[in-house]
Write an enzyme that holds these catalytic residues in place. Structure first.
Site, mmCIF file in Angstrom:
data_model
loop_
_atom_site.group_PDB
_atom_site.id
_atom_site.type_symbol
_atom_site.label_atom_id
_atom_site.label_comp_id
_atom_site.label_asym_id
_atom_site.label_seq_id
_atom_site.Cartn_x
_atom_site.Cartn_y
_atom_site.Cartn_z
ATOM 1 N N VAL A 17 0.822 -1.204 0.000
ATOM 2 C CA VAL A 17 0.000 0.000 0.000
ATOM 3 C C VAL A 17 0.858 1.256 0.000
ATOM 4 C CG1 VAL A 17 -1.711 1.323 1.312
ATOM 5 C CG2 VAL A 17 -1.894 -1.174 1.171
ATOM 6 N N ASP A 35 10.189 3.164 6.582
ATOM 7 C CA ASP A 35 9.859 1.790 6.936
ATOM 8 C C ASP A 35 10.845 1.304 7.991
ATOM 9 O OD1 ASP A 35 8.036 -0.523 5.316
ATOM 10 O OD2 ASP A 35 9.581 -1.291 6.662
ATOM 11 N N ARG A 40 14.489 -3.605 3.556
ATOM 12 C CA ARG A 40 13.500 -3.144 2.584
ATOM 13 C C ARG A 40 13.891 -1.767 2.032
ATOM 14 N NH1 ARG A 40 9.592 -3.676 -1.246
ATOM 15 N NH2 ARG A 40 7.739 -2.414 -0.884
ATOM 16 N N THR A 85 -2.426 -4.562 9.236
ATOM 17 C CA THR A 85 -3.263 -4.863 10.401
ATOM 18 C C THR A 85 -3.735 -6.310 10.288
ATOM 19 O OG1 THR A 85 -5.063 -3.800 9.179
ATOM 20 C CG2 THR A 85 -4.042 -2.528 10.944
ATOM 21 N N THR A 120 -6.430 -0.877 7.454
ATOM 22 C CA THR A 120 -7.794 -1.334 7.712
ATOM 23 C C THR A 120 -7.995 -1.589 9.198
ATOM 24 O OG1 THR A 120 -7.890 -2.378 5.534
ATOM 25 C CG2 THR A 120 -9.502 -3.093 7.165
ATOM 26 N N CYS A 260 -6.124 -9.144 3.366
ATOM 27 C CA CYS A 260 -7.332 -8.313 3.327
ATOM 28 C C CYS A 260 -8.588 -9.158 3.500
ATOM 29 C CB CYS A 260 -7.390 -7.529 2.016
ATOM 30 S SG CYS A 260 -6.168 -6.204 1.908
ATOM 31 N N ARG A 327 1.695 -14.006 2.731
ATOM 32 C CA ARG A 327 0.984 -13.805 3.988
ATOM 33 C C ARG A 327 -0.379 -14.488 3.982
ATOM 34 N NH1 ARG A 327 1.026 -7.458 4.666
ATOM 35 N NH2 ARG A 327 0.826 -7.650 2.388
#
Length: 426
Positions: A17, A35, A40, A85, A120, A260, A327
């Site tokens: 995102v 981050d 990364r 999240t 979220t 998600c 994930r």
């Protein structure tokens, strides 16, 4: 309160995102991308995005400052939090990343800052939890010294047709002035336009039901898949017929994982239960979808029950096609259930990180599966583009002469298999 027309912006969290958002905003504003994962950040500085959402060319085309040092965000006018999240092992909301990000932002922001959350959450988290943390760490007064906003992320990983700029952006601030300010900022980079939600809680609620709705619809298709299997009907054939009606909702069966759809319904359920309500439909959908890996393993085992061979090749491990994201992959459930039934399972995925698969799931991703062929069964679990390009000779190389292709995703419906090989779908 007067907000700067050309604000400096910090994007906190550079994953699926945050990175596309930071790159887009950097075309119009001064942007710092932060981050906590130093590796990364170094990869991004070198032009490599392991999520494959942003190309090296796009990364190098904008003056985006990348850092793992919180101090480099100090004094930014706007902070946008895009951290994950997930849920914990009991499917309860895990807000540790949001809490940590809020503490980091609280230490970096100054009077007049606007802090926007895209992660979220269930209604109330932004104002009741995050706002309190920001105030505690910064010593500033919410609604007077700093201001909150919420703009739910709608990124669809791997979807090149519906990128960030092509998706309507919902925005909400704690005052109409903040909402308008966020609309102007996001409006600079969102071609599809901006929608002003009635409140922060409204925007939080809108996001959490988007994926819960998809989850429930997929659960319905998964449930009728089980029914039609008993009737010896292919769900794909049934859907081909049903989708000819103009208002049929074209959802497909499968294993629903990821960060998600496989997670957000639990946030809504948690909120509901906190209010004393038991969300029967939402949780029933989750139970159905969470069971599908084991169910499909049972179908594979049944199809192979009269065969002596026990070697199975599973093609695909990521949670969806054409992304490297492992994930919450439910293919893991399929593999585990096959192993429990005594099958020797080899796993191949051209996009997944082998070390991540080993660390997170204890699974070894093999290289060229032809080197370990022939297999008694090939399971098409994830419809990556390289698998869609398979031809007759690939199955000839991978399977024993009477081997089985179990096509969960209906990838190879048009391929005529080599003599003796059989195809089964759901």
């Amino acid at each position: 309160m007067t907000f700067p027309e050309s604000p400096s912006i910090a994007v906190v969290g550079l994953g699926y995102v945050g990175l596309p958002l930071a790159v887009a905003l950097a075309e119009c504003f001064k942007v710092v991308g932060f981050d906590v994962d130093r590796q990364r950040v170094e990869e991004l500085r070198g032009g490599w995005d392991r999520t494959r959402e942003v190309t090296e060319e796009d990364l190098r085309a904008v003056p985006l400052s990348l850092t793992a040092e919180p101090a480099e965000m100090a004094g930014c006018d706007v902070f946008i939090v895009t951290v994950p999240t997930p849920v914990d092992h009991e499917n309860r909301p895990d807000l540790k990343a949001v809490i940590a990000a809020s503490r980091t932002v609280g230490a970096a922001m100054t009077k007049g800052a606007v802090v926007v959350y895209e992660s979220t959450v269930y209604p109330g988290v932004t104002e009741d939890l995050c706002g309190s943390i920001l105030s505690e760490v910064s010593g500033l007064e919410p609604g007077a010294d700093f201001f909150l906003g919420y703009s739910p992320e709608r990124i669809n990983p791997g979807d090149t047709r519906h990128g960030l700029a092509k998706i309507v952006k919902v925005v909400a601030g704690e005052t109409p002035e903040v909402t308008d300010y966020l609309a102007r900022i996001y409006g600079r980079v969102i071609e599809a336009g901006v929608f002003r939600a009635a409140s922060i809680k409204t925007a939080e609620a809108a996001k959490v039901i988007e994926n819960a709705q998809r989850d429930i619809n997929i659960a319905f298709v998964n449930e009728v898949t089980k029914i039609f299997n008993r009737l010896d009907l292919s769900i794909h054939d049934v859907l081909d017929a049903a989708r000819t009606k103009w208002n049929f909702l074209d959802f497909r069966p499968g294993m629903v994982g990821g960060h998600c759809i496989g997670v957000d319904p639990y946030y809504l359920a948690h909120c509901s239960e906190a209010l004393g309500l038991h969300p029967q439909v939402i949780l029933a959908g989750r139970r159905t979808n969470d069971s599908m890996g084991t169910y499909f393993a049972g179908m594979v085992a049944e199809a192979l029950r009269d065969r002596a061979g026990r070697r199975v090749l599973v093609l695909g491990l990521t949670f969806k096609e054409n992304v490297p994201d492992l994930r919450n992959s439910k293919v893991v459930d399929l593999i585990s259930a096959l192993g429990q039934r005594g099958f020797q399972v080899a796993v191949h995925d051209p996009l997944a990180d082998p070390q991540e698969a080993l660390d997170d799931y204890g699974l070894e991703i093999i290289g060229d599966p032809r080197a370990q062929a022939p297999f008694d069964c090939v399971v098409g679990a994830v419809a990556h583009q390289p698998y869609r390009e398979f031809a007759r000779q690939d199955f000839e190389a991978l399977l024993v002469s009477d081997g089985l292709v179990f096509d969960l995703k209906n990838i190879w419906a048009d391929i005529e298999l080599p003599g003796g090989r059989q195809r089964r779908t759901i």
